[in-house]
Design a protein around this motif. Structure first.
Motif, mmCIF file in Angstrom:
data_model
loop_
_atom_site.group_PDB
_atom_site.id
_atom_site.type_symbol
_atom_site.label_atom_id
_atom_site.label_comp_id
_atom_site.label_asym_id
_atom_site.label_seq_id
_atom_site.Cartn_x
_atom_site.Cartn_y
_atom_site.Cartn_z
ATOM 1 N N ALA A 29 0.834 -1.204 0.000
ATOM 2 C CA ALA A 29 0.000 0.000 0.000
ATOM 3 C C ALA A 29 0.867 1.251 0.000
ATOM 4 O O ALA A 29 0.569 2.222 -0.714
ATOM 5 C CB ALA A 29 -0.928 -0.012 1.216
ATOM 6 N N ARG A 30 1.956 1.237 0.788
ATOM 7 C CA ARG A 30 2.858 2.394 0.813
ATOM 8 C C ARG A 30 3.543 2.608 -0.527
ATOM 9 O O ARG A 30 3.944 3.734 -0.848
ATOM 10 C CB ARG A 30 3.940 2.212 1.899
ATOM 11 C CG ARG A 30 3.452 2.365 3.310
ATOM 12 C CD ARG A 30 4.622 2.532 4.275
ATOM 13 N NE ARG A 30 5.582 1.436 4.222
ATOM 14 C CZ ARG A 30 5.500 0.325 4.951
ATOM 15 N NH1 ARG A 30 4.479 0.158 5.778
ATOM 16 N NH2 ARG A 30 6.433 -0.613 4.854
ATOM 17 N N ASN A 31 3.698 1.559 -1.301
ATOM 18 C CA ASN A 31 4.399 1.652 -2.565
ATOM 19 C C ASN A 31 3.451 1.758 -3.763
ATOM 20 O O ASN A 31 3.822 1.403 -4.884
ATOM 21 C CB ASN A 31 5.345 0.456 -2.719
ATOM 22 C CG ASN A 31 6.598 0.598 -1.867
ATOM 23 O OD1 ASN A 31 7.586 1.198 -2.286
ATOM 24 N ND2 ASN A 31 6.554 0.064 -0.657
ATOM 25 N N GLY A 32 2.254 2.266 -3.505
ATOM 26 C CA GLY A 32 1.366 2.667 -4.591
ATOM 27 C C GLY A 32 0.402 1.631 -5.103
ATOM 28 O O GLY A 32 -0.309 1.878 -6.083
ATOM 29 N N ILE A 53 -6.832 0.342 7.243
ATOM 30 C CA ILE A 53 -5.731 0.408 8.200
ATOM 31 C C ILE A 53 -4.449 0.649 7.421
ATOM 32 O O ILE A 53 -4.012 -0.203 6.639
ATOM 33 C CB ILE A 53 -5.615 -0.891 9.026
ATOM 34 C CG1 ILE A 53 -6.926 -1.174 9.763
ATOM 35 C CG2 ILE A 53 -4.446 -0.801 10.002
ATOM 36 C CD1 ILE A 53 -6.920 -2.503 10.520
ATOM 37 N N ASN A 54 -3.872 1.824 7.600
ATOM 38 C CA ASN A 54 -2.618 2.177 6.911
ATOM 39 C C ASN A 54 -2.677 1.881 5.418
ATOM 40 O O ASN A 54 -1.748 1.320 4.826
ATOM 41 C CB ASN A 54 -1.437 1.441 7.551
ATOM 42 C CG ASN A 54 -1.200 1.858 8.985
ATOM 43 O OD1 ASN A 54 -1.448 3.007 9.360
ATOM 44 N ND2 ASN A 54 -0.729 0.944 9.803
ATOM 45 N N GLY A 55 -3.798 2.257 4.821
ATOM 46 C CA GLY A 55 -3.947 2.127 3.378
ATOM 47 C C GLY A 55 -4.476 0.791 2.897
ATOM 48 O O GLY A 55 -4.703 0.614 1.693
ATOM 49 N N VAL A 56 -4.689 -0.171 3.801
ATOM 50 C CA VAL A 56 -5.181 -1.497 3.431
ATOM 51 C C VAL A 56 -6.667 -1.599 3.758
ATOM 52 O O VAL A 56 -7.083 -1.338 4.892
ATOM 53 C CB VAL A 56 -4.405 -2.601 4.176
ATOM 54 C CG1 VAL A 56 -4.930 -3.982 3.792
ATOM 55 C CG2 VAL A 56 -2.915 -2.494 3.881
#
Length: 377
Positions: A29-32, A53-56
């Motif tokens: 998720a952090r990597n796009g 949760i944190n992009g997920v």
């Protein structure tokens, strides 16, 4: 890419598989990438929930009960159908062992996608619970059907792959990718209380299950005069272990801390002298707590389980000490070696270097990313 994971649980529920699923999903998720996770609620929570949760995008199916370590969630196949329609994943990442992954076999949408099966552990034929051994006879045909359908199978070590009877037909599509974890900064949190801070401080982290070997560690502790043990985790063996500690006369040197949060766990690693993982069989496939301890510069003592990845993670005499599973006398000898501060410093420093060289989250996730790209090219 758009990726959907199917697993048992997700944070805040804890465990090695759950931790790796979360770390992997959040890295992507952090990597796009667009990442979803379909998991279960904890036992007895019937409602279905959705949260990010944190992009997920995490969807939790209500769990009516848990039977033989498997959550019972009748709504999960329907939630899988909805998630496939809403998230439109390009591939499925299935984390086994987990009977809920079998729902993908019944879904035309799921079968139209490439599957990555993450093989965290076999269902051990040596488990002491006869019900699990009997249930595996029903589980195995579906397990093999999932493996047959998989485009790639991720296994955490070569030793585990070579020893797995379940994977013997599928070695050609298996890829070895070790687990990995990120660096963590200390939070200033106080660790759980040690029973005797002035003694050698031993730490055990993991579910209180038979295969973790806590009973053998307690036998070893009873033969030592100047060592205390902090036990982090919950499980079905807790009451028996508490009774054993009292029976052996070490109740004042063993502290059961139960589940602790991430900050408390980091503080426990920082304040311990050594981590001990005395597991008994291949149910311990890798031992993510080993690399957590190595990241903290903590020496480790672990069982050298044939066909497990533990012997790959720990280099005997270099980053830690390996002992024969179930051998309390060897545990005593290893703990006595760890009692030397210079020895602890040497092993701990080498262990941290091995984590940096072999077991970072970046290394593990990039290997998974290459598999994903090959399958979706």
């Amino acid at each position: 890419m758009r990726i959907l994971h199917i697993g048992k649980y997700y944070a805040p529920q804890r465990g090695g598989i759950e931790r790796h699923l979360q770390d992997l999903a959040e890295w992507f998720a952090r990597n796009g990438h667009s990442v979803g996770a379909l998991v279960h609620q904890s036992h007895g929570v019937w409602r279905t929930t959705r949260e990010t949760i944190n992009g997920v995008a995490v969807r939790r199916a209500g769990c009516l009960a848990t039977m033989l370590y498997a959550p019972i969630s009748p709504s999960l196949p329907w939630l899988l159908h909805k998630a496939l329609g809403e998230l439109r994943p390009e591939l499925l990442h299935l984390h086994l062992p987990n009977p809920s992954c079998f729902a993908a076999l019944l879904s035309p949408r799921a079968r139209a996608l490439p599957w990555v099966v993450h093989w965290h552990a076999d269902v051990s034929p040596d488990m002491p619970d006869w019900r699990v051994r009997a249930a595996y006879r029903l589980y195995r045909p579906f397990e093999q059907a999932v493996l047959a359908r998989a485009a790639a199978i991720v296994v955490t070590s070569r030793a585990y792959l070579d020893a797995s009877e379940a994977l013997i037909r599928w070695k050609k599509k298996a890829v070895v990718v070790g687990l990995g974890i990120d660096e963590q900064s200390q939070t200033g949190c106080d660790p759980p209380a040690w029973p005797n801070p002035a003694s050698l401080r031993l730490l055990a982290v993991g579910r209180l299950s038979h295969y973790k070997g806590h009973a053998v560690l307690f036998e070893a502790l009873a033969r030592l005069d100047d060592a205390s043990l902090l036990v982090i985790g919950e499980g079905e063996e807790k009451s028996r272990l508490q009774e054993q500690a009292e029976r052996l006369g070490i109740g004042d040197r063993v502290s059961f801390a139960g589940e602790v949060d991430d900050a408390g766990l980091l503080a426990a690693y920082a304040s311990a002298d050594a981590l001990v993982l005395p597991s008994l069989d291949r149910s311990e496939a890798f031992g993510i707590v080993l690399i957590e301890a190595m990241r903290a510069g903590l020496p480790v003592i672990a069982s050298d389980i044939p066909g497990s990845g533990v012997g790959h993670v720990v280099v005997d005499g270099v980053t830690g000490l390996l002992v024969t599973p179930g051998a309390a006398d060897e545990l005593v000898a290893a703990i006595n070696q760890i009692d030397d501060p210079a020895n602890r410093a040497r092993l701990g420093s080498a262990g941290r270097q091995r984590w940096q060289d072999q077991f970072t989250l970046q290394q593990s996730a990039q290997s998974i990313e290459r598999i994903y790209r090959d399958l979706t090219a």
